[in-house]
Write a protein that holds these residues in place. Sequence first.
Motif, PDB file in Angstrom:
ATOM      1  N   ARG A   1      -2.520  -5.661   4.082  1.00  0.00           N
ATOM      2  CA  ARG A   1      -3.731  -4.859   3.989  1.00  0.00           C
ATOM      3  C   ARG A   1      -3.485  -3.644   3.874  1.00  0.00           C
ATOM      4  NH1 ARG A   1      -4.072  -2.965   9.148  1.00  0.00           N
ATOM      5  NH2 ARG A   1      -2.567  -3.593  10.543  1.00  0.00           N
ATOM      6  N   LEU A   2      -4.547  -2.861   3.290  1.00  0.00           N
ATOM      7  CA  LEU A   2      -4.871  -1.493   3.154  1.00  0.00           C
ATOM      8  C   LEU A   2      -4.967  -0.583   4.430  1.00  0.00           C
ATOM      9  CD1 LEU A   2      -4.418   0.544   1.058  1.00  0.00           C
ATOM     10  CD2 LEU A   2      -6.726   0.778   0.615  1.00  0.00           C
ATOM     11  N   THR A   3      -4.045   0.272   4.862  1.00  0.00           N
ATOM     12  CA  THR A   3      -4.261   0.591   6.165  1.00  0.00           C
ATOM     13  C   THR A   3      -4.135   2.301   6.235  1.00  0.00           C
ATOM     14  OG1 THR A   3      -3.130   0.692   8.425  1.00  0.00           O
ATOM     15  CG2 THR A   3      -2.091   0.144   6.500  1.00  0.00           C
ATOM     16  N   SER A   4      -4.793   3.105   7.146  1.00  0.00           N
ATOM     17  CA  SER A   4      -4.775   4.283   7.508  1.00  0.00           C
ATOM     18  C   SER A   4      -3.752   4.740   8.572  1.00  0.00           C
ATOM     19  CB  SER A   4      -6.167   4.880   7.540  1.00  0.00           C
ATOM     20  OG  SER A   4      -6.742   4.474   8.896  1.00  0.00           O
ATOM     21  N   ARG A   5      -3.425   3.466   9.243  1.00  0.00           N
ATOM     22  CA  ARG A   5      -2.509   3.851  10.508  1.00  0.00           C
ATOM     23  C   ARG A   5      -1.132   4.363  10.247  1.00  0.00           C
ATOM     24  NH1 ARG A   5      -1.786  -1.268  13.959  1.00  0.00           N
ATOM     25  NH2 ARG A   5      -0.760   0.192  15.211  1.00  0.00           N
TER      26      ARG A   5
ATOM     27  N   GLY B   1       0.819  -1.069   0.052  1.00  0.00           N
ATOM     28  CA  GLY B   1       0.171  -0.214  -0.045  1.00  0.00           C
ATOM     29  C   GLY B   1       0.822   1.374   0.021  1.00  0.00           C
ATOM     30  N   MET B   2       0.351   2.133  -0.686  1.00  0.00           N
ATOM     31  CA  MET B   2       0.997   3.603  -0.635  1.00  0.00           C
ATOM     32  C   MET B   2       0.000   4.503  -0.098  1.00  0.00           C
ATOM     33  SD  MET B   2       4.085   3.207  -2.058  1.00  0.00           S
ATOM     34  CE  MET B   2       4.360   5.141  -2.591  1.00  0.00           C
TER      35      MET B   2
ATOM     36  N   VAL C   1      -4.764  10.993   4.903  1.00  0.00           N
ATOM     37  CA  VAL C   1      -5.384  11.425   4.033  1.00  0.00           C
ATOM     38  C   VAL C   1      -6.096  10.311   3.067  1.00  0.00           C
ATOM     39  CG1 VAL C   1      -5.331  13.094   1.808  1.00  0.00           C
ATOM     40  CG2 VAL C   1      -3.862  13.612   3.954  1.00  0.00           C
ATOM     41  N   ALA C   2      -5.096   9.637   2.474  1.00  0.00           N
ATOM     42  CA  ALA C   2      -5.704   8.599   1.505  1.00  0.00           C
ATOM     43  C   ALA C   2      -4.638   7.490   1.366  1.00  0.00           C
ATOM     44  CB  ALA C   2      -5.941   9.366   0.040  1.00  0.00           C
ATOM     45  N   ALA C   3      -5.116   6.426   0.858  1.00  0.00           N
ATOM     46  CA  ALA C   3      -4.268   5.136   0.636  1.00  0.00           C
ATOM     47  C   ALA C   3      -4.688   4.473  -0.683  1.00  0.00           C
ATOM     48  CB  ALA C   3      -4.233   4.402   1.860  1.00  0.00           C
ATOM     49  N   ILE C   4      -4.048   3.716  -1.335  1.00  0.00           N
ATOM     50  CA  ILE C   4      -3.963   3.099  -2.374  1.00  0.00           C
ATOM     51  C   ILE C   4      -3.371   1.471  -2.273  1.00  0.00           C
ATOM     52  CG2 ILE C   4      -2.427   4.013  -3.854  1.00  0.00           C
ATOM     53  CD1 ILE C   4      -4.274   4.019  -6.303  1.00  0.00           C
ATOM     54  N   SER C   5      -4.089   0.537  -2.879  1.00  0.00           N
ATOM     55  CA  SER C   5      -3.276  -0.738  -2.733  1.00  0.00           C
ATOM     56  C   SER C   5      -2.471  -0.944  -3.988  1.00  0.00           C
ATOM     57  CB  SER C   5      -4.489  -1.916  -2.832  1.00  0.00           C
ATOM     58  OG  SER C   5      -5.254  -1.777  -4.095  1.00  0.00           O
ATOM     59  N   ARG C   6      -1.687  -2.105  -3.803  1.00  0.00           N
ATOM     60  CA  ARG C   6      -0.609  -2.311  -4.775  1.00  0.00           C
ATOM     61  C   ARG C   6      -1.225  -2.286  -6.094  1.00  0.00           C
ATOM     62  NH1 ARG C   6       4.498  -3.609  -4.686  1.00  0.00           N
ATOM     63  NH2 ARG C   6       5.522  -4.741  -6.366  1.00  0.00           N
ATOM     64  N   SER C   7      -2.397  -2.988  -6.080  1.00  0.00           N
ATOM     65  CA  SER C   7      -2.929  -3.213  -7.671  1.00  0.00           C
ATOM     66  C   SER C   7      -3.510  -1.905  -8.150  1.00  0.00           C
ATOM     67  CB  SER C   7      -3.925  -4.250  -7.468  1.00  0.00           C
ATOM     68  OG  SER C   7      -5.059  -3.700  -6.939  1.00  0.00           O
ATOM     69  N   GLY C   8      -3.875  -0.901  -7.277  1.00  0.00           N
ATOM     70  CA  GLY C   8      -4.668   0.314  -7.669  1.00  0.00           C
ATOM     71  C   GLY C   8      -6.060   0.148  -7.500  1.00  0.00           C
TER      72      GLY C   8
ATOM     73  N   TYR D   1       2.540  17.652   3.204  1.00  0.00           N
ATOM     74  CA  TYR D   1       1.857  16.454   2.721  1.00  0.00           C
ATOM     75  C   TYR D   1       2.978  15.437   2.536  1.00  0.00           C
ATOM     76  CZ  TYR D   1      -2.584  18.370   2.171  1.00  0.00           C
ATOM     77  OH  TYR D   1      -3.806  18.836   2.424  1.00  0.00           O
ATOM     78  N   TYR D   2       2.976  14.351   3.070  1.00  0.00           N
ATOM     79  CA  TYR D   2       3.751  13.265   3.083  1.00  0.00           C
ATOM     80  C   TYR D   2       3.565  11.967   2.292  1.00  0.00           C
ATOM     81  CZ  TYR D   2       5.862  15.662   6.861  1.00  0.00           C
ATOM     82  OH  TYR D   2       6.710  16.933   7.598  1.00  0.00           O
ATOM     83  N   CYS D   3       4.196  11.535   1.496  1.00  0.00           N
ATOM     84  CA  CYS D   3       3.959  10.068   0.983  1.00  0.00           C
ATOM     85  C   CYS D   3       4.641   9.135   1.692  1.00  0.00           C
ATOM     86  CB  CYS D   3       4.754  10.267  -0.450  1.00  0.00           C
ATOM     87  SG  CYS D   3       4.618   8.889  -1.523  1.00  0.00           S
ATOM     88  N   ALA D   4       3.770   7.994   1.822  1.00  0.00           N
ATOM     89  CA  ALA D   4       4.244   6.903   2.563  1.00  0.00           C
ATOM     90  C   ALA D   4       4.181   5.532   2.062  1.00  0.00           C
ATOM     91  CB  ALA D   4       3.638   6.951   3.989  1.00  0.00           C
ATOM     92  N   ALA D   5       4.929   4.642   2.194  1.00  0.00           N
ATOM     93  CA  ALA D   5       5.012   3.262   1.658  1.00  0.00           C
ATOM     94  C   ALA D   5       4.847   2.142   2.704  1.00  0.00           C
ATOM     95  CB  ALA D   5       5.921   2.787   0.779  1.00  0.00           C
ATOM     96  N   SER D   6       3.926   1.155   2.509  1.00  0.00           N
ATOM     97  CA  SER D   6       3.929   0.166   3.672  1.00  0.00           C
ATOM     98  C   SER D   6       4.275  -1.153   2.962  1.00  0.00           C
ATOM     99  CB  SER D   6       2.523  -0.025   4.188  1.00  0.00           C
ATOM    100  OG  SER D   6       2.039  -1.003   4.956  1.00  0.00           O
ATOM    101  N   THR D   7       4.823  -2.090   3.765  1.00  0.00           N
ATOM    102  CA  THR D   7       5.188  -3.429   3.354  1.00  0.00           C
ATOM    103  C   THR D   7       4.081  -4.450   3.945  1.00  0.00           C
ATOM    104  OG1 THR D   7       6.278  -3.781   5.242  1.00  0.00           O
ATOM    105  CG2 THR D   7       7.625  -2.928   3.523  1.00  0.00           C
TER     106      THR D   7
END
Length: 124
Positions: free
Chosen positions: A103-107, A33-34, A48-55, A94-100
Amino acid sequence: QVQLVESGGGLVQAGGSLRLSCAASGRTFSTNGMAWFRQAPGKEREFVAAISRSGRTTYYADSVKGRFTISRNNAKNTVNLQMNSLKPEDTAVYYCAASTIVRLTSRLGDYDYWGQGTQVTVSS
């Protein structure tokens, strides 16, 4: 490691639009997720917002739903945030972030990599 670099911030009048971009490099295959977060002066960093790997799956904070759109281009390793109908209360870094994690998360704590941030200022 994954490096994230944001761009596209600036000064805009209320009701205007901005498009933020985040370019990822390094071990991007390890991320899923990004997301975009923001932090206003004197306040905590917020989702603010998140998107899954597939989009195919997106998730928005209630405060931006219907005004902001997150998208990604995996071929170019970029994530964008289109911001319309901007309000003075959208002013923040505004910050961009990446998760490993899968599941899509807002945390905030679920995100492993962060960019340096880009300033968005909305004047009234």
